[in-house]
Write an enzyme that holds these catalytic residues in place. Structure first.
Site, PDB file in Angstrom:
ATOM      1  N   GLN A   1      23.405  11.375 -15.306  1.00  0.00           N
ATOM      2  CA  GLN A   1      21.987  11.732 -14.809  1.00  0.00           C
ATOM      3  C   GLN A   1      22.389  12.697 -13.609  1.00  0.00           C
ATOM      4  O   GLN A   1      21.668  13.773 -13.699  1.00  0.00           O
ATOM      5  CB  GLN A   1      21.226  10.711 -14.579  1.00  0.00           C
ATOM      6  CG  GLN A   1      20.657   9.873 -15.696  1.00  0.00           C
ATOM      7  CD  GLN A   1      20.128   8.475 -15.461  1.00  0.00           C
ATOM      8  OE1 GLN A   1      20.249   8.129 -14.283  1.00  0.00           O
ATOM      9  NE2 GLN A   1      19.470   8.074 -16.620  1.00  0.00           N
TER      10      GLN A   1
ATOM     11  N   ARG B   1      20.477  -2.687  -2.684  1.00  0.00           N
ATOM     12  CA  ARG B   1      20.092  -4.194  -2.970  1.00  0.00           C
ATOM     13  C   ARG B   1      19.957  -4.526  -4.225  1.00  0.00           C
ATOM     14  O   ARG B   1      19.254  -3.523  -5.205  1.00  0.00           O
ATOM     15  CB  ARG B   1      18.375  -4.152  -2.450  1.00  0.00           C
ATOM     16  CG  ARG B   1      17.692  -5.250  -2.325  1.00  0.00           C
ATOM     17  CD  ARG B   1      16.324  -5.241  -2.146  1.00  0.00           C
ATOM     18  NE  ARG B   1      15.540  -6.350  -2.642  1.00  0.00           N
ATOM     19  CZ  ARG B   1      14.887  -6.140  -3.708  1.00  0.00           C
ATOM     20  NH1 ARG B   1      14.632  -5.114  -4.487  1.00  0.00           N
ATOM     21  NH2 ARG B   1      14.426  -7.471  -4.299  1.00  0.00           N
TER      22      ARG B   1
ATOM     23  N   GLY C   1      26.798   7.275 -24.620  1.00  0.00           N
ATOM     24  CA  GLY C   1      26.156   6.313 -24.114  1.00  0.00           C
ATOM     25  C   GLY C   1      25.389   6.635 -22.894  1.00  0.00           C
ATOM     26  O   GLY C   1      24.764   7.620 -22.983  1.00  0.00           O
TER      27      GLY C   1
ATOM     28  N   GLN D   1      28.088   3.909  -9.946  1.00  0.00           N
ATOM     29  CA  GLN D   1      28.213   4.054  -8.382  1.00  0.00           C
ATOM     30  C   GLN D   1      29.416   3.435  -7.920  1.00  0.00           C
ATOM     31  O   GLN D   1      30.111   2.735  -8.586  1.00  0.00           O
ATOM     32  CB  GLN D   1      26.892   3.394  -7.777  1.00  0.00           C
ATOM     33  CG  GLN D   1      25.765   4.115  -8.116  1.00  0.00           C
ATOM     34  CD  GLN D   1      24.936   4.042  -9.088  1.00  0.00           C
ATOM     35  OE1 GLN D   1      25.554   3.328 -10.194  1.00  0.00           O
ATOM     36  NE2 GLN D   1      23.770   4.325  -9.359  1.00  0.00           N
TER      37      GLN D   1
ATOM     38  N   GLU E   1      17.299   4.717  -6.911  1.00  0.00           N
ATOM     39  CA  GLU E   1      16.178   4.211  -7.638  1.00  0.00           C
ATOM     40  C   GLU E   1      15.397   3.495  -6.688  1.00  0.00           C
ATOM     41  O   GLU E   1      15.963   2.447  -5.902  1.00  0.00           O
ATOM     42  CB  GLU E   1      16.754   3.384  -8.735  1.00  0.00           C
ATOM     43  CG  GLU E   1      17.266   3.922  -9.992  1.00  0.00           C
ATOM     44  CD  GLU E   1      17.601   2.984 -11.003  1.00  0.00           C
ATOM     45  OE1 GLU E   1      17.489   3.533 -12.174  1.00  0.00           O
ATOM     46  OE2 GLU E   1      17.815   1.856 -10.809  1.00  0.00           O
TER      47      GLU E   1
ATOM     48  N   ASP F   1      19.533  -5.248  -8.198  1.00  0.00           N
ATOM     49  CA  ASP F   1      18.412  -5.457  -9.315  1.00  0.00           C
ATOM     50  C   ASP F   1      18.778  -6.447 -10.215  1.00  0.00           C
ATOM     51  O   ASP F   1      18.119  -6.530 -11.160  1.00  0.00           O
ATOM     52  CB  ASP F   1      18.036  -4.264  -9.758  1.00  0.00           C
ATOM     53  CG  ASP F   1      19.223  -3.404 -10.231  1.00  0.00           C
ATOM     54  OD1 ASP F   1      19.388  -3.643 -11.410  1.00  0.00           O
ATOM     55  OD2 ASP F   1      20.115  -2.676  -9.679  1.00  0.00           O
TER      56      ASP F   1
ATOM     57  N   HIS G   1      16.894   0.691  -4.542  1.00  0.00           N
ATOM     58  CA  HIS G   1      16.156  -0.645  -4.668  1.00  0.00           C
ATOM     59  C   HIS G   1      15.916  -1.398  -3.323  1.00  0.00           C
ATOM     60  O   HIS G   1      15.302  -2.583  -3.409  1.00  0.00           O
ATOM     61  CB  HIS G   1      16.883  -1.793  -5.268  1.00  0.00           C
ATOM     62  CG  HIS G   1      17.414  -1.131  -6.700  1.00  0.00           C
ATOM     63  ND1 HIS G   1      16.680  -0.506  -7.632  1.00  0.00           N
ATOM     64  CD2 HIS G   1      18.695  -1.043  -7.185  1.00  0.00           C
ATOM     65  CE1 HIS G   1      17.344  -0.314  -8.528  1.00  0.00           C
ATOM     66  NE2 HIS G   1      18.627  -0.263  -8.373  1.00  0.00           N
TER      67      HIS G   1
END
Length: 731
Positions: free
Chosen positions: A343, A574, A321, A300, A629, A576, A608
């Site tokens: 992804q 936020r 990876g 990101q 997420e 993690d 998050h």
């Protein structure tokens, strides 16, 4: 975004007060303003004309019956007059036909090709005859229509211009304690590193390596760097880009700076795991990769903008990876792009040779050469055009070497890069029209600069603000270099935009502080109602962070109240991991709240947050690409429930919304504190034929589950199988 190795192994990869700053001072007499119309019979041009008999010259011929009329139904439009010499303008009289402008600006320029400075702006034009007291100097004067009052065009019987010192009706500037106005322009500071093609490759490479060595693992450090390359050709370079480092060309177009070498992001520091390669960027350059393929293995907050790659790209480390999420815009890649283990990925308004491979959702909007829409097999989400876009403002150097900022024009139904067929349309601003900020500046000084009519340029560094910077002047540009970071001190809301046209905020990182703030960025006051369709606010490459660099608190990271706002790539996060990451040490309810009408968002990365990650309250919204997420750390299902539902949706469209559309969305769970949590769904929306979702998915990353995709629709994402659970169309 952090993947626990256990989960990853299963994957193949209150606004304080909305106040205009007004300084009271004695009115100036108007006796110095002349009475001769200096625009009479001067050369005039226009953006368009309705017919051959309604050309621009008709608006300066002194007749009360002839007129200029623009093409119907198109915004913006303008008429421009060459006054023949630099002129001090004190009054402009506009005599409108019934097709008048509700929202418009009057601007002056030295050369008529750029550097337009507004001397009058309104969103409440009344038509008829408008007599405007102004104060500005230029050879060229332009009336720039933003919003039409009718369904037709813009039409003026006459534009009359009067010169002289006249009354000063420009925004009354605040002054420094010594009584002086703030200067525009100036030095960009020691953390802006400028390279010249006359330097040896070894000298340039040594400096690049020195910065990368410091920044490679410096995930939450305070160092910030902007690398600038003057126009010309460079060879034998491999610019490795670490944290808080931006590499940009200083040409007006990408081809003006040619790197015969590589601009590389890899993940050797994490053994090939690229999921934490945040906060870095590349912009406005041409690359000729040594082996034909450039590597940009990022996650990101790592935009790749306005780039011209003569070859291909790979978006992951050499071993493929782990990688998750990235962004390309306004670029051309002549060869093939391989996402490998990415992804999700979002590419907008670009031209590519081809694309090979997909994991969960590759999203394309306005991309020439993109694969056809085929979600979920293969998972390509493709829109032929982007509804409404405006590219990010960028720094460049003119032919004399002076810095300027280019502001690209608004586009609708766009595709492809803006610069491939010639110069990007837009407006050029002199660096002297910017207050060049350095760390340690106060909010009061920044507010003074805006009140004086200056834009804001934040040089690389960390800025602590304990009160609000109010961007209340239309068309203000706020631009950061080298991930300039604004920290909210003492619970402040560090930046707020008024209900005004055309504000552009770009390339800034906002950090919450240890005392709770209501928000980090508020775009428009509560209850904003203005129509900004002709000149939307633009939020571009703006990143918001709660924790990671220390304990932090904010109620809602970003709030958008202004109608018609364009959000172009944000990461609202936020933390993690890092310092201060924990359910009670970095609390934050929501990453993004949209209250405005007709807001368009491209590239939403929001993760998050402890309640809804995104809440969309305004009608007419559009989102193209969403990556999320859910929070890792809810202490239990009971602690993370509401109204009898376990968990909060990642993306909630409010129950009263009657029109909304979204494409290409992914939401994941990995509940590391309590892996028994089963969130009910990731998307929540009213069941309405005009509230539409396309190509959306959920995934469990090995801990916890998501029972449905949207509302009660879609199968459960379970930890036993790390695969997407999809809904192609809803309702």
């Amino acid at each position: 975004m952090r993947r626990s190795f256990i989960a990853l192994a299963a994957v193949a990869a209150a606004l304080l007060a909305y106040t205009l700053v007004v300084i009271t001072r004695p009115a100036l007499a108007a006796t110095a303003c002349g009475t001769t119309n200096v625009a009479l019979n001067r050369p005039a041009t226009a953006s368009s004309q309705e017919s051959a008999s309604l050309g621009a010259a008709k608006a300066v011929d002194g007749s009360g019956t002839s007129r200029w009329s623009s093409a119907h139904g198109v915004d913006p439009q303008w008429i421009q007059i060459d006054l023949g010499a630099t002129t001090q303008v004190c009054q402009v009289v506009l005599t409108w036909q019934r097709s008048y402008a509700k929202s418009y600006r009057v601007e002056v320029s030295a050369d008529g090709t750029g550097g337009w400075s507004p001397i009058y702006s309104t969103t409440t034009g009344a038509g008829g005859t408008e007599t405007l007291a102004v104060n500005g100097s230029g050879r060229f004067l332009r009336v720039y229509g933003l919003t039409r009052a009718t369904q037709y065009g813009y039409s003026l019987f006459e534009v009359a211009v009067y010169s002289g010192s006249g009354p000063d009706s420009s925004p009354s500037p605040s002054v420094t304690p010594s009584g002086e106005q703030l200067p525009g322009g100036g030095d960009l500071g020691s953390n802006v590193v400028v390279f010249d093609p006359g330097q040896s490759s070894s000298t340039i490479q040594a400096r690049l390596d020195q910065i990368f060595t410091q920044q490679e693992k410096n995930q939450f450090g305070t160092q910030r760097y902007q690398l600038l390359f003057k126009p010309g050709s460079y060879s034998g370079l491999n610019a490795q880009i670490g944290f808080y480092t931006s590499i940009n060309g200083l040409g007006q177009n990408p081809q003006d700076v040619q790197i015969h070498g590589d601009i590389t992001v890899d993940a050797g520091w994490m053994a090939g795991n690229a999921t934490q390669n945040f906060w870095r960027s590349a912009e406005n350059m041409s690359i000729y990769p040594v082996n034909g393929t450039d590597r940009w293995a990022v996650a990101q907050a790592a935009p790749f903008r306005r780039m011209d790659v003569h070859g291909g790209m790979t978006l992951a480390s050499p071993n493929c990876g782990w990688a998750s999420g990235g962004y390309i815009a306004d670029s051309r890649v002549s060869g093939q792009i391989s996402p490998c283990s990415q992804q999700q990925w979002f590419t907008r308004d670009s031209t590519i040779g081809s694309w090979k491979g997909a994991l969960w959702n590759m999203v394309f909007s306005g991309v020439q050469g993109a694969p056809a829409n085929s979600f979920p097999n293969p998972p390509y989400t493709t829109l032929a055009t982007s509804p409404v876009t405006q590219e990010k403002p960028y720094l460049y150097a003119d032919s004399s070497g002076a810095y300027r900022v280019f502001v690209p024009s608004l586009r609708t139904n766009s595709s492809g890069a803006t610069w491939i067929n010639g110069q990007t349309p837009g407006t050029s601003l002199s660096i002297n029209q910017f207050y060049v900020a350095k760390p340690g500046v106060s909010a009061a000084t920044l507010n003074q600069a805006v009140a004086q009519g200056l834009n804001l340029l934040f040089t690389p560094g960390v800025y602590h603000l304990n009160s609000t910077v109010n961007i209340n002047r239309a068309n203000t540009v706020v631009l950061g270099l080298g991930y300039a970071t604004i920290v909210a001190d003492n619970g402040a809301l560090p930046m707020a935009v008024g209900d005004v046209d055309g504000v552009k905020i770009a390339s800034l990182l906002f950090d919450a502080g240890p005392t709770n703030s209501p928000a980090l960025l508020q775009v428009g006051p509560n209850g904003a109602s203005g129509n900004h369709a002709g000149a939307p606010n633009l939020i571009s490459d703006v990143f918001l962070r709660v924790g990671g660099a220390g304990a932090a608190k904010v109620t809602n990271a970003m709030v958008v109240n202004n109608n018609n706002t364009i959000i172009d790539h944000i990461w609202s996060w936020r933390a993690d991991h890092g310092d201060g990451a924990g359910w009670t040490s970095n609390p934050s309810d929501t990453g993004l709240i949209v209250n405005g009408q007709n807001v368009t968002a491209y590239g939403l990365f929001v993760e998050h947050f402890e309640k809804y990650n995104v809440i969309w309250n305004g009608n007419g919204g559009k989102t193209i690409f969403f990556q999320n997420e859910l929070p890792y750390d809810p202490p239990s299902a009971a602690a993370w429930s509401h109204d009898g539902i376990t968990g909060y949706a990642a993306y909630k469209v409010a129950n009263n919304v009657t029109s909304h559309e979204a494409w290409g969305m992914g939401s994941y769970c990995v509940f590391t504190t309590d892996s028994s949590i089963a969130a009910y769904h990731s998307y929540e929306a009213p069941v309405n034929a005009n509230v539409k979702f396309h190509n959306i998915l959920t995934v469990s990353l090995g801990k916890g589950s998501i029972t449905h995709v949207i509302n009660d629709t879609g199968t459960a994402a379970l930890p036993s199988s790390v695969t997407p659970h999809t809904v192609v169309s809803y309702p």
